[in-house]
Design an enzyme around this catalytic site. Structure first.
Site, PDB file in Angstrom:
ATOM      1  N   ASP A  86       0.825  -1.221   0.000  1.00 15.08           N
ATOM      2  CA  ASP A  86       0.000   0.000   0.000  1.00 15.08           C
ATOM      3  C   ASP A  86       0.858   1.270   0.000  1.00 15.08           C
ATOM      4  OD1 ASP A  86      -2.228  -1.748   0.327  1.00 15.08           O
ATOM      5  OD2 ASP A  86      -1.873  -1.758   2.488  1.00 15.08           O
ATOM      6  N   GLU A 104     -11.408   1.014  -2.939  1.00 20.70           N
ATOM      7  CA  GLU A 104     -10.681   1.283  -1.696  1.00 20.70           C
ATOM      8  C   GLU A 104      -9.456   2.141  -1.986  1.00 20.70           C
ATOM      9  OE1 GLU A 104      -9.297  -2.467  -0.160  1.00 20.70           O
ATOM     10  OE2 GLU A 104      -8.691  -3.174  -2.131  1.00 20.70           O
TER      11      GLU A 104
END
Length: 472
Positions: free
Chosen positions: A15, A178
């Site tokens: 991420d 997301e």
């Protein structure tokens, strides 16, 4: 012309988010319950990176796979560096620092609540501040949507109940939207966000003239005919010369989420990434003249502290370890028999290229210790003190007697597909021991290679010269 090849960070930097401050680039990544967490990486060219610190130095007291620090956003505002991250069981946190090397403030909860993940702030031109976030269905019961809050400019709290700005259930084909990153360019608001899942999804962007929408969307990066599955969330960054680039991750199972660099251009008011929307295998380095560098792996334990590549599986006790005379001494402390549940395992990211890892090990007193490769499953090679003396152990192999106090080299050759062959040298040369072991990922993370010592507290393991030789 200097070129690079993807992935530019070939290990588990999950991420990632990236920013530029002047001529310097900074990157951070998810760390879940590992301590220290939120690594800070530095580069001058987006290709060569080094670890310069961590923004979080404590976390949980026990191992909780998949919990903790999720999907951070890194920003620079008002002379400070800011990182927002979601803990899906607690809420949205923020830390900040004047110097990216630290010290960082203690985590502060901006918005409490379960299932709040992937936050990203924006300080607008008029002084207003905003915070967007996604939702984890495992905690909140919903996902595939993005919520925007007005936020106090000091990032201490959100100022309203939040507005649903993108409901991806209403968008054909969308699932699991997301990882939003919020930007403003030439008066237009942009949200870069992946959808479709980590392994098979794509990267979308959304744009609107008002920060509250309505937003229109476009898919700007997907696997296509390449072998880069995903490609998943990351960050948009520009260079001092005005070029645009996008960094994102690719899930590679046991190797974790490796980081790719894509060229990015603007056409007809939309960003175009990679080669016509597909990931590139490499290209020219964004900023010429950089010095070759990569995150540290080997460690000679010369101190004064552990190398920044290391992390514990949960909060460490200072009594667990000591650096002395070029060695790492781990106390054989009590804890769960299962190493996956033991906070005192000291690990680092598994390299994405084939490599050989070795270290010297001496076991003083009672206990067991060794070198472990750990994910959903684990295996290790090491020493164990039994009633009959010290033995070399590795999986189901017959234990090999070793003279008490003998220094033994233990290691692992990690080949293609993360297949592990353990190694040992008890005085007759380095040789393969035990059966091959298939490394596996853990929850949201790749496997780690690490060191451990276990027992009733009476023994001590002495490690020296931890060496990682990467094959390229």
């Amino acid at each position: 012309m200097t070129t690079y090849r993807n992935p530019v960070l070939n290990a588990d930097w999950s991420d990632p988010d990236v920013i530029r401050v002047g001529a310097d680039f900074y990157l951070t990544a998810s760390t879940f319950t590992k301590v220290p967490g939120l690594p800070i990486l530095h580069s001058r060219d987006l290709v060569n990176w080094t670890i310069i610190g961590h923004a979080v130095t404590s976390g949980y007291d026990d191992v909780r796979p998949g919990c903790g620090v999720w999907a951070p956003s890194l920003r620079h505002h008002d002379g400070r560096f800011w990182i927002f991250y979601g803990d899906p069981d607690v809420g949205i946190h923020v830390v900040s620092a004047e110097d990216p090397r630290g010290p960082w403030t203690a985590p502060h909860v901006v918005k409490p609540g379960a299932g709040l993940i992937d936050p990203c702030p924006l300080w607008d031109d008029d002084g207003q501040a905003y915070l967007v976030h996604a939702w984890a269905k495992s905690r909140a019961g919903v996902n595939n949507r993005l919520t925007l809050h007005r936020m106090s400019p000091d990032a201490r709290e959100v100022l309203d109940e939040g507005t649903l700005i993108i409901d991806a259930d209403l968008l054909p084909g969308y699932r699991t939207l997301e990882g939003p990153k919020l930007y403003k360019r030439d008066g237009t608001y942009w949200i870069f966000a992946p959808a479709g899942g980590v392994e098979q999804g794509w990267q979308s962007v959304f744009r609107a003239h008002s920060i509250f929408g309505p937003y229109e969307d476009r898919i700007v990066l997907e696997q296509g005919g390449t072998d880069v599955n995903g490609p998943h969330q990351g960050g948009w960054v520009d260079t001092p010369s005005g070029e645009h680039w996008f960094m994102h991750f690719q899930d590679r199972g046991a190797y974790g989420r490796v980081v790719h660099l894509q060229p990015m251009a603007w056409e007809d008011g939309w960003p175009v990434m990679g080669a016509d929307g597909e990931p590139v295998p490499g290209g020219r380095v964004p900023v010429p003249g950089g010095t070759p560098a990569e995150p540290a792996t080997s460690d000679d334990f010369a101190g004064p502290g552990l190398g920044l590549q290391w992390s514990w599986q949960a909060n460490p006790d200072p009594a667990w370890w000591e650096l002395r005379d070029g060695t790492l001494r781990l106390a054989c402390v009590p804890g769960p028999e299962d190493l996956r549940e033991r906070p005192s395992v000291l690990g680092q990211r598994l390299p994405g290229d084939p490599c050989t890892v070795t270290t010297g090990l001496t076991l003083d007193g009672e206990g067991r210790a060794g070198l472990v490769v750990l994910g959903f499953t684990y295996a290790y090679v090491g020493l164990e003190r039994t009633a009959g003396g010290t033995v070399l152990v590795c999986g189901d192999m017959e234990p090999v007697p070793v003279k008490d106090g003998t220094r033994v080299t233990v290691g692992a050759r990690i080949g293609e597909g993360a297949l592990v062959t353990f190694l040992a040298d008890a005085g007759d040369g380095l040789r393969e021991v035990g059966a091959p072991f298939q490394a596996t990922q853990s929850r949201w993370v790749g496997a780690v290679v690490g060191l451990f010592a276990a027992g009733d507290g009476a023994g001590q393991a002495v490690f020296d010269a931890f060496t990682v030789d990467i094959e390229r």
